[in-house]
Design an enzyme around this catalytic site. Structure first.
Site, PDB file in Angstrom:
ATOM      1  N   ASP A 332      35.774  52.927  50.352  1.00  0.00           N
ATOM      2  CA  ASP A 332      36.839  52.116  49.327  1.00  0.00           C
ATOM      3  C   ASP A 332      38.263  52.742  49.668  1.00  0.00           C
ATOM      4  OD1 ASP A 332      37.248  51.580  46.529  1.00  0.00           O
ATOM      5  OD2 ASP A 332      37.208  53.820  46.499  1.00  0.00           O
TER       6      ASP A 332
HETATM    7  P1  ADP Z   1      38.940  50.036  44.860  1.00  0.00           P
HETATM    8  O1  ADP Z   1      37.899  49.243  45.358  1.00  0.00           O
HETATM    9  O2  ADP Z   1      40.189  49.850  45.587  1.00  0.00           O
HETATM   10  O3  ADP Z   1      38.661  51.515  44.572  1.00  0.00           O
HETATM   11  P2  ADP Z   1      38.658  48.858  41.725  1.00  0.00           P
HETATM   12  O4  ADP Z   1      37.280  48.243  42.489  1.00  0.00           O
HETATM   13  O5  ADP Z   1      38.283  50.257  41.254  1.00  0.00           O
HETATM   14  O6  ADP Z   1      39.095  49.535  43.329  1.00  0.00           O
HETATM   15  O7  ADP Z   1      39.448  48.425  41.037  1.00  0.00           O
HETATM   16  C1  ADP Z   1      39.847  47.011  41.609  1.00  0.00           C
HETATM   17  C2  ADP Z   1      41.265  46.568  40.636  1.00  0.00           C
HETATM   18  O8  ADP Z   1      40.717  46.446  39.470  1.00  0.00           O
HETATM   19  C3  ADP Z   1      42.156  47.519  40.801  1.00  0.00           C
HETATM   20  O9  ADP Z   1      43.184  47.466  41.756  1.00  0.00           O
HETATM   21  C4  ADP Z   1      42.838  47.378  39.373  1.00  0.00           C
HETATM   22  O10 ADP Z   1      43.669  46.147  39.590  1.00  0.00           O
HETATM   23  C5  ADP Z   1      41.644  46.826  38.618  1.00  0.00           C
HETATM   24  N1  ADP Z   1      41.382  47.936  37.527  1.00  0.00           N
HETATM   25  C6  ADP Z   1      40.086  48.438  37.688  1.00  0.00           C
HETATM   26  N2  ADP Z   1      40.079  49.321  36.708  1.00  0.00           N
HETATM   27  C7  ADP Z   1      41.010  49.117  35.758  1.00  0.00           C
HETATM   28  C8  ADP Z   1      41.518  49.754  34.894  1.00  0.00           C
HETATM   29  N3  ADP Z   1      40.867  50.831  34.070  1.00  0.00           N
HETATM   30  N4  ADP Z   1      42.688  49.371  34.467  1.00  0.00           N
HETATM   31  C9  ADP Z   1      43.648  48.550  35.139  1.00  0.00           C
HETATM   32  N5  ADP Z   1      42.986  48.020  36.136  1.00  0.00           N
HETATM   33  C10 ADP Z   1      41.937  48.238  36.629  1.00  0.00           C
HETATM   34 MG    MG Z   2      37.731  53.371  44.040  1.00  0.00          MG
END
Ligand code: ADP
Ligand code: MG
Length: 648
Positions: A332
């Site tokens: 991730d």
């Molecule tokens: P990663 O897989 O890189 O850890 P996530 O799946 O947790 O990322 O989140 C993907 C995208 O969703 C983030 O890059 C953001 O754009 C959006 N996102 C997720 N949670 C939030 C939040 N609480 N507030 C704003 N944007 C969010």
């Molecule tokens: Mg993450």
């Protein structure tokens, strides 16, 4: 709760006596010029013979009862085999051999027990780290010395310089460096100030702290670690199951061979019955699968326990072995490969909305979210007008992998990726910011965009080194799976030498990606954060979560929990898993090869009863346990390939 060492038990004392009698009897036999001829039913009742008989009985006392019990349950176990071998040796006038088997088999059993106990104990030491007493501060400011087992959530405890923190909690007063190695494996102290989390079993190194208990006694992170390691130690690993299944055939087969050896050649007239009987007895000793059976568990326990001491909690031999053979690892991005300490780098209002208003609405929603993006936005707003306004917020919903939604002062506000605004055209500024490698979060309401917040993230310290180490360790496929967009993902991946990037994945798509990898590679490990990536971690063969010390749920659910929030321990986790696999394979192969060689030698009459028990039983047990100890000496600080810079 001090447990007696294996070497002070009644079994141990009988072993010492048996060993002494064996040696004394053998020396006496030499001195009186005993010619030592075997003969049927030749019970020696001279002095050396009686001393040796006593040795055989005293040592044999350790396993005769078990052997008899096993036979009543119609099971061919090693205690029974050894019992038969001793009786047989006495019957043919070989008391030296009988005493040797009794003493050496007892010693081998003690060695095994002690190796396992030592590996186990190094985790029991952790339990004893937590202090017995705690100083609770009452409402009135008085100090009471109480037993630590009585501590409850919400109580305030005082911890002075050099003392061990008795409970998990939050610092409410004072400041100090805290030595946390018992929990996180991290040897450098961490500075703890008001509001920071501290753990039971960690040491106040240079200051003074008052801690408000965040858990009851008995439910601390340290307690969890110890409980989970105990469970992991008790679990049978896949190779252990294979070896045990094999032993279920091996022992009867060799016992059968022993019976054939005793009866068939003499019946065919191929030499003396006594000679073949002795060879058969030797085979009975070799039929005992001892070293073979202990080879795997002693390695697994040693690996799991020493990993735990370095802040890597492996939930059982199954995961240890899987991690040791994995060639594919998914990562991730946000919060795992990157620090997740994002920073807001631009706040861009749209359509004449005041910037502060955009931030105000975003903060109102994000205050309720755990996501690193949310925390960054809240942190950014602190000290600005938007950080100080009050709202009525209701109906908060987290859209994992997309963003969050809530009603703020009566209207619905959405904060997150474009997925949350399906029918809204994106401003061209959005694409520009993404081109710059920013994570861009949209803020909007009632189907209308109000503004954008751009954030930047950094790879964790040492992340590039970690990925390089993993490559050298044979993790050939390294895949980034992220919910973030392609450009940001690429810019981070490039800096880490990752070429395979799967971006814009929703949580269920991360699961599908891991399933695809499983289909291709068989075994897949995934590193992620325990909360947002829980489904993908559960799908992978080995789900690895970091920063587990702060999150009880993560400790419980991950297959491998890295206690510290530090990526740099990951290569160690893979190295100890690989080494454990090598040790297991080597141990089993060595024990098996030795048994086969000895068995052939026994049939040919080239291996005596004494050699069989000395080499095949005690020697082999000693060798496999010593080999397993190598796992405890693996250095988590060391890397592969030249001097290690823990740099970036
Ligand atoms: P990663 O897989 O890189 O850890 P996530 O799946 O947790 O990322 O989140 C993907 C995208 O969703 C983030 O890059 C953001 O754009 C959006 N996102 C997720 N949670 C939030 C939040 N609480 N507030 C704003 N944007 C969010
Ligand atoms: Mg993450």
């Amino acid at each position: 709760m001090s447990r007696r060492s294996v070497w002070q038990t009644a079994e141990a004392r009988r072993t010492y006596v048996a060993g002494g009698l064996w040696i004394a009897g053998s020396v006496a036999a030499l001195l009186v010029g005993d010619t030592h001829e075997a003969a049927w039913l030749h019970l020696r009742i001279d002095l050396p013979g009686l001393v040796l008989l006593a040795g055989a009985l005293v040592g044999g006392w350790n396993f005769f009862p078990k052997g008899i019990r096993a036979v009543r349950r119609l099971r061919l176990d090693m205690n029974f085999l050894m019992t038969v071998a001793i009786i047989g040796a006495l019957l043919i006038g070989e008391p030296v051999e009988a005493a040797a088997i009794a003493a050496l088999f007892s010693l081998a059993e003690l060695l095994e027990a002690s190796a396992v106990a030592r590996a186990r104990q190094s985790i029991e030491v952790l339990v004893r780290l937590a202090p017995d007493r705690a100083r609770v501060i009452t409402e009135g400011g008085e100090e009471h010395d109480v037993p630590a087992v009585g501590l409850r959530t919400g109580q305030r405890v005082r911890v002075r310089l050099g003392e061990i923190i008795p409970i998990d909690g939050r610092v409410v007063d004072g400041e100090s460096a805290v030595e946390e190695s018992a929990v996180t494996g991290e040897s450098l102290p961490a500075t703890k100030m008001i509001g920071d989390t501290v753990f039971a079993g960690t040491v106040v190194a240079d200051g003074y702290l008052e801690v408000e208990a965040g858990t009851d006694a008995g439910d601390t992170t340290l307690d969890r670690i110890v409980r989970l390691v105990r469970q992991a130690q008790a679990q049978r690993s896949p190779s252990e199951r294979v070896v045990q299944r094999f032993a279920r055939y091996y022992t009867p087969a060799v016992t059968g061979l022993a019976l054939l050896t005793m009866t068939l050649p003499p019946w065919l007239g191929l030499g003396s019955g006594l000679e073949w009987f002795t060879r058969g007895l030797t085979l009975l000793v070799i039929a005992c699968p001892c070293a073979l059976v202990i080879a795997t568990p002693v390695s697994v326990i040693s690996a799991i326990t020493s990993a735990a001491r370095h802040g890597v909690l492996i939930k059982g031999g199954e995961y240890l072995e899987a991690l040791g053979q994995t060639c594919a690892m998914a990562f991730d991005k946000t919060g795992s490969l990157t620090a997740g300490r994002l920073e807001v780098v631009a706040l861009e209002p749209l359509e004449g909305v005041p910037a502060e208003e955009v931030l105000r609405l975003a903060v109102a929603v994000e205050q309720r979210s755990e996501h690193p993006v949310a925390r960054a936005i809240v942190a950014y707003a602190k000290g600005r007008p938007a950080g100080r306004s009050n709202h009525t917020v209701s109906g908060f919903q987290s859209r994992i992998g997309r963003g969050a939604i809530a009603r703020v002062d009566g209207r619905e506000v959405r904060v997150g990726s474009p997925d949350l605004f399906p029918d809204v055209p994106l401003p061209h500024r959005f694409a520009e910011l993404e081109q710059e490698g920013r994570t861009v979060v949209l803020v909007g309401t009632d189907g209308r965009l109000l503004g954008m917040i751009a954030l930047a993230d950094q790879p964790r310290p040492g992340a590039a080194w970690v990925l390089d180490q993993l490559r050298r360790l044979g993790v050939h496929e390294r895949i980034m799976v992220t919910g973030d967009h392609e450009l940001v993902a690429r810019s981070i991946a490039d800096r880490l030498g990752i070429t395979d990037v799967r971006a814009r994945l929703l949580p269920e798509e991360k699961v599908a990606t891991v399933k695809g990898l499983l289909a291709n590679h068989g075994t897949v490990a995934m590193l992620g954060d325990g909360v947002n990536d829980a489904p993908a971690l559960a799908t992978a063969t080995v789900g690895i979560a970091m920063g587990a010390a702060g999150s009880p749920a993560t400790i419980e659910t991950a297959d491998v929990a890295l206690m510290a929030d530090d990526l740099r321990i990951l290569p160690y986790a893979v190295r100890i898993a690989k080494l454990a696999r090598r040790v297991i394979i080597f141990n089993v192969a060595m024990a098996l090869a030795l048994k086969i060689a000895l068995a052939v030698g026994a049939v040919l009459g080239a291996v005596s009863l004494l050699v069989a028990v000395l080499v095949g039983d005690m020697g082999a047990s000693l060798a496999v346990t010593l080999n397993a100890m190598r796992l405890a000496r693996l250095d988590p600080e060391a890397g592969i390939g030249g001097p290690v810079s823990s740099g970036h």
